[in-house]
Design a protein around this motif. Structure first.
Motif, PDB file in Angstrom:
ATOM      1  N   UNK A 189       0.840  -1.194   0.000  1.00 26.54           N
ATOM      2  CA  UNK A 189       0.000   0.000   0.000  1.00 26.54           C
ATOM      3  C   UNK A 189       0.880   1.251   0.000  1.00 26.54           C
ATOM      4  N   UNK A 190       0.256   2.410  -0.027  1.00 26.76           N
ATOM      5  CA  UNK A 190       1.009   3.666  -0.125  1.00 26.76           C
ATOM      6  C   UNK A 190       1.930   3.871   1.075  1.00 26.76           C
ATOM      7  N   UNK A 191       1.493   3.434   2.259  1.00 31.59           N
ATOM      8  CA  UNK A 191       2.325   3.602   3.453  1.00 31.59           C
ATOM      9  C   UNK A 191       3.623   2.810   3.334  1.00 31.59           C
ATOM     10  N   UNK A 192       3.521   1.539   2.932  1.00 31.10           N
ATOM     11  CA  UNK A 192       4.725   0.705   2.807  1.00 31.10           C
ATOM     12  C   UNK A 192       5.599   1.185   1.647  1.00 31.10           C
ATOM     13  N   UNK A 193       4.980   1.607   0.555  1.00 31.87           N
ATOM     14  CA  UNK A 193       5.763   2.114  -0.579  1.00 31.87           C
ATOM     15  C   UNK A 193       6.535   3.376  -0.190  1.00 31.87           C
ATOM     16  N   UNK A 194       5.917   4.229   0.594  1.00 30.21           N
ATOM     17  CA  UNK A 194       6.603   5.446   1.039  1.00 30.21           C
ATOM     18  C   UNK A 194       7.774   5.115   1.960  1.00 30.21           C
ATOM     19  N   UNK A 195       7.599   4.122   2.824  1.00 34.19           N
ATOM     20  CA  UNK A 195       8.683   3.718   3.715  1.00 34.19           C
ATOM     21  C   UNK A 195       9.851   3.130   2.916  1.00 34.19           C
ATOM     22  N   UNK A 196       9.521   2.342   1.896  1.00 30.14           N
ATOM     23  CA  UNK A 196      10.573   1.776   1.041  1.00 30.14           C
ATOM     24  C   UNK A 196      11.307   2.891   0.298  1.00 30.14           C
ATOM     25  N   UNK A 197      10.574   3.869  -0.175  1.00 30.59           N
ATOM     26  CA  UNK A 197      11.179   4.981  -0.917  1.00 30.59           C
ATOM     27  C   UNK A 197      12.154   5.756  -0.039  1.00 30.59           C
ATOM     28  N   UNK A 198      11.797   5.949   1.231  1.00 26.61           N
ATOM     29  CA  UNK A 198      12.679   6.660   2.158  1.00 26.61           C
ATOM     30  C   UNK A 198      13.976   5.893   2.397  1.00 26.61           C
ATOM     31  N   UNK A 199      13.915   4.578   2.212  1.00 25.18           N
ATOM     32  CA  UNK A 199      15.118   3.742   2.359  1.00 25.18           C
ATOM     33  C   UNK A 199      15.878   3.606   1.036  1.00 25.18           C
ATOM     34  N   UNK A 200      15.359   4.252  -0.017  1.00 22.44           N
ATOM     35  CA  UNK A 200      15.929   4.131  -1.368  1.00 22.44           C
ATOM     36  C   UNK A 200      15.895   2.688  -1.864  1.00 22.44           C
ATOM     37  N   UNK A 202      13.369  -0.501  -3.662  1.00 20.68           N
ATOM     38  CA  UNK A 202      12.155  -0.948  -4.328  1.00 20.68           C
ATOM     39  C   UNK A 202      11.557  -2.110  -3.519  1.00 20.68           C
ATOM     40  N   UNK A 203      10.257  -2.406  -3.701  1.00 26.72           N
ATOM     41  CA  UNK A 203       9.655  -3.528  -2.969  1.00 26.72           C
ATOM     42  C   UNK A 203      10.446  -4.834  -3.091  1.00 26.72           C
ATOM     43  N   UNK A 204      10.922  -5.171  -4.308  1.00 24.84           N
ATOM     44  CA  UNK A 204      11.705  -6.399  -4.476  1.00 24.84           C
ATOM     45  C   UNK A 204      12.988  -6.367  -3.652  1.00 24.84           C
ATOM     46  N   UNK A 205      13.576  -5.177  -3.515  1.00 24.72           N
ATOM     47  CA  UNK A 205      14.806  -5.046  -2.740  1.00 24.72           C
ATOM     48  C   UNK A 205      14.519  -5.156  -1.249  1.00 24.72           C
ATOM     49  N   UNK A 206      13.396  -4.617  -0.824  1.00 25.14           N
ATOM     50  CA  UNK A 206      12.989  -4.760   0.581  1.00 25.14           C
ATOM     51  C   UNK A 206      12.844  -6.230   0.935  1.00 25.14           C
ATOM     52  N   UNK A 207      12.191  -6.985   0.053  1.00 25.03           N
ATOM     53  CA  UNK A 207      11.967  -8.409   0.335  1.00 25.03           C
ATOM     54  C   UNK A 207      13.280  -9.183   0.268  1.00 25.03           C
ATOM     55  N   UNK A 208      14.169  -8.807  -0.654  1.00 26.74           N
ATOM     56  CA  UNK A 208      15.481  -9.466  -0.718  1.00 26.74           C
ATOM     57  C   UNK A 208      16.241  -9.260   0.583  1.00 26.74           C
ATOM     58  N   UNK A 209      16.242  -8.031   1.096  1.00 29.90           N
ATOM     59  CA  UNK A 209      16.926  -7.763   2.358  1.00 29.90           C
ATOM     60  C   UNK A 209      16.213  -8.449   3.514  1.00 29.90           C
ATOM     61  N   UNK A 210      14.887  -8.466   3.474  1.00 33.92           N
ATOM     62  CA  UNK A 210      14.121  -9.138   4.533  1.00 33.92           C
ATOM     63  C   UNK A 210      14.441 -10.628   4.588  1.00 33.92           C
ATOM     64  N   UNK A 211      14.707 -11.225   3.426  1.00 33.88           N
ATOM     65  CA  UNK A 211      15.039 -12.658   3.420  1.00 33.88           C
ATOM     66  C   UNK A 211      16.361 -12.905   4.139  1.00 33.88           C
ATOM     67  N   UNK A 212      17.299 -11.978   4.017  1.00 32.07           N
ATOM     68  CA  UNK A 212      18.575 -12.099   4.728  1.00 32.07           C
ATOM     69  C   UNK A 212      18.351 -11.899   6.221  1.00 32.07           C
ATOM     70  N   UNK A 213      17.577 -10.876   6.569  1.00 30.71           N
ATOM     71  CA  UNK A 213      17.270 -10.612   7.979  1.00 30.71           C
ATOM     72  C   UNK A 213      16.607 -11.833   8.614  1.00 30.71           C
ATOM     73  N   UNK A 214      15.673 -12.437   7.897  1.00 30.30           N
ATOM     74  CA  UNK A 214      14.953 -13.587   8.446  1.00 30.30           C
ATOM     75  C   UNK A 214      15.862 -14.792   8.630  1.00 30.30           C
ATOM     76  N   UNK A 215      16.772 -14.988   7.677  1.00 31.61           N
ATOM     77  CA  UNK A 215      17.703 -16.105   7.815  1.00 31.61           C
ATOM     78  C   UNK A 215      18.716 -15.855   8.939  1.00 31.61           C
ATOM     79  N   UNK A 216      18.966 -14.606   9.255  1.00 36.79           N
ATOM     80  CA  UNK A 216      19.870 -14.272  10.358  1.00 36.79           C
ATOM     81  C   UNK A 216      19.191 -14.439  11.712  1.00 36.79           C
ATOM     82  N   UNK A 217      17.944 -14.032  11.810  1.00 35.19           N
ATOM     83  CA  UNK A 217      17.255 -14.048  13.099  1.00 35.19           C
ATOM     84  C   UNK A 217      15.776 -14.342  12.928  1.00 35.19           C
ATOM     85  N   UNK A 218      15.309 -15.349  13.637  1.00 33.10           N
ATOM     86  CA  UNK A 218      13.882 -15.673  13.643  1.00 33.10           C
ATOM     87  C   UNK A 218      13.157 -14.944  14.773  1.00 33.10           C
TER      88      UNK A 218
END
Length: 347
Positions: A189-200, A202-218
């Motif tokens: 939604x617009x809220x999540x897209x705006x948060x991703x934009x502030x981090x520079x 894209x949604x695919x990049x957020x999920x790629x980084x999230x996959x690393x975060x998840x594999x590091x810590x559950x």
């Protein structure tokens, strides 16, 4: 007088016959005709199924299949079969059963999480809906679909957000895929897209980084801090140096097939792969596994801090020790490696 007797006899016989027919019709339509003890039983009607397939499922559930056959034929159900998942409640009569299995297709809940690739996900979904895993995988990897919707083979898994969803059992492979795309777009939604934009990102990049975060810590409470470390590194152009990406790269090589890497070694850091974040700056081409929604939200809502390093806490496995300096991190890392050695974990 004789003729009257004959007429009365004919009338009586007619009444008996009519009564017998009425009784049969009543029994076929309105008498309970279930033979199971549970409160409800379910039948699954495949797409393009013939009546014989439904009959074979119904026979052990009914007291009198012949009466059901007669009414099903009379109501033209035998030539107007609908696919889906249908319920038969204990004590239902044939009329109610036919009405239920003809028009009351019931949805099911589909759940998935922690799938490492599209093949695994397709296999899991294929056990829950009519479509088989191969057709689901083909729909997921359809090149035209991926291109139109901004995905690649490396990022396609990120479209499937782990959760529970409502589907009809007879959903097609393409129907499943298309609904998951709608859910993906609803999530972003617009809220999540705006948060991703502030981090520079894209949604695919957020999920790629999230996959690393998840594999590091559950640990959900720790994930925002881990995300903050990686975002700090990205901000200053520092390599991610993420061990989970090394494991992902290694598992794609023949020599690591059917193995479990419990300890990342220097040899792993030399693997030539775009997923080796010790060699390559920035994010990998795609996600390395399916992250939980908690990890995605952790990236979008990271903890703001000055940490650039973390290592597993040897005294509390599962937790991490965070450091602002490399010297402090090396001390934490040495402590953890001594712990691994003490446990006989050498590779």
């Amino acid at each position: 007088m004789y003729i009257k007797k004959i007429l009365w006899a004919i009338a009586l016989i007619g009444l008996v016959i009519f009564g017998a027919i009425a009784y049969y019709i009543y029994g076929a339509m309105f008498q309970p005709n279930t033979a199971f003890d549970d409160e409800v039983a379910y039948i699954y009607v495949p797409t393009n199924a013939g009546y014989s397939e439904i009959r074979s499922q119904l026979e052990p559930l009914l007291d009198d299949i012949d009466k059901f056959d007669a009414l099903a034929s009379q109501k033209k159900y035998t030539t107007n079969i609908k696919a889906g998942r249908f319920a038969i409640s204990k004590g239902m009569n044939n009329n109610e059963i036919i009405n239920s299995i003809r028009s009351k297709n019931l949805p099911i809940k589909i759940a998935f999480n922690n799938q490492h690739n599209l093949k695994d996900l397709a296999g899991r979904i294929g056990t829950q809906i009519e479509a088989d895993s191969l057709s689901i995988l083909n729909a997921m990897t359809d090149e035209a679909f991926l291109n139109i919707n901004g995905f690649s083979n490396a990022t396609a898994l990120g479209m499937y957000l782990p959760n529970s969803y409502e589907f009809f059992w007879n959903t097609t492979a393409e129907g499943f895929r298309d609904k998951m795309l709608k859910e993906y777009k609803r999530f972003w939604n617009s809220d999540r897209l705006n948060k991703a934009k502030k981090l520079n990102l894209q949604p695919n990049e957020v999920i790629a980084l999230a996959s690393i975060v998840y594999e590091e810590s559950k640990l959900k409470e720790e994930q925002p801090r881990v995300a903050g470390v990686y975002l700090n590194r990205l901000r200053i152009g520092m390599k991610l140096d993420a061990d989970p990406t090394l494991k992902y790269a290694a598992y794609k090589l023949p020599q690591y097939k059917n193995t479990v890497i419990r300890r990342v070694l220097n040899i792993h850091k030399e693997i030539d792969s775009p997923y080796n974040t010790y060699k390559n700056a920035g994010l990998p081409p795609g996600l390395i596994a399916m992250p939980d929604l908690s990890a995605i939200n952790a990236v979008l809502n990271p903890e703001k801090h000055s940490y650039f390093y973390f290592a597993v806490d040897a005294k509390r496995p599962g937790y991490h020790k965070f450091a602002k300096s490399l010297a402090q991190h090396n001390n934490n890392a040495r402590e953890y490696h001594r712990y691994l050695s003490s446990q006989g974990i050498n590779r």
